[in-house]
Design a protein around this motif. Structure first.
Motif: not given
Length: 247
Positions: A185-190, A194-196, A201-209
């Protein structure tokens, strides 16, 4: 090594050690006490960020006063079989409670879970839990509701139509699967982030990883729990099918 209860001075040393960022083992070494004693003391008195020596000392005195004179004989612990030492069982129950708390289980829920886990039947009524833990029925009810929500405890009716709270041989399997679901569930929220924030973006890349990492962990945990599940139903000393048996 000193025995008995912690003194107020020792509690002050624990508080100072926590403030200095020392590990429980180092604080225990300086006090010449077992690490489990320090861990249990801190976890039952607010945790490492909220521990206060004076409050912990007063709380311990209140618990001792309430428990020993007031409790009728025989209510603090169920009758012991198998040649067990009642004091050793009580100490182990406190240690197990502390471990559950360190894994993130709230205090009362951890106490109920430990009590059920060490019972030979794996089940107790609300009144039995109330007597053993010396707490209110409302506290037990709230704790059981939480544990039910984590799939760690279930309710049954016995032959006398009493509601019993049950923890069975698969409790660790259920706990691992609940952890896997929570991680997924945490993975799905992360991944939603990414879409938001934008995949470039650096934050998006961090969340994707982060999402990819947690997906892998959740899948691996669930797979390992399924593969090892049979071990929970194997009698001690008997070979078990699964990863461990194949080594």
């Amino acid at each position: 090594m000193p025995g008995g209860r912690l003194t107020q001075q020792e509690r002050q040393q624990i508080a100072l050690g926590l403030a200095d960022g020392l590990a429980y083992a180092e604080i225990a070494r300086r006090l010449d006490r077992p690490t489990s004693t320090v861990t249990r003391e801190v976890m039952r008195n607010g945790g490492p960020t909220a521990y206060r020596a004076d409050l912990a000392h007063r709380a311990t005195e209140r618990r001792a006063h309430r428990r020993r004179p007031a409790a009728p004989r025989g209510t603090e612990a169920p009758p012991q079989g198998y040649g067990r030492d009642p004091e050793a069982v009580r100490a182990y129950e406190e240690t197990l409670t502390t471990v559950f708390m360190q894994s993130g289980t709230p205090h009362m829920m951890a106490r109920v879970m430990a009590c059920l886990t060490i019972s030979d039947t794996g089940s107790l009524t609300a009144s039995e839990l109330v007597r053993h833990l010396q707490v209110s029925p409302a506290s037990v009810s709230k704790a059981v509701a939480y544990l039910e929500g984590q799939d760690l405890v279930r309710r049954e009716r016995d032959e006398r139509r009493r509601e019993r709270y049950v923890v069975d041989d698969e409790v660790m399997y259920q706990a691992m699967m609940a952890s896997a679901r929570s991680t997924a569930q945490v993975a799905e929220t992360a991944r939603q982030g990414v879409g938001v924030l934008g995949p470039g973006s650096p934050a998006g890349a961090r969340l994707e990883n982060t999402a990819r990492f947690l997906d892998f962990v959740a899948e691996s945990l669930a797979r390992a729990a399924e593969q090892a599940r049979e071990i929970l139903h194997t009698k001690p000393g008997a070979p078990a099918d699964g990863p461990a048996a194949a080594r």
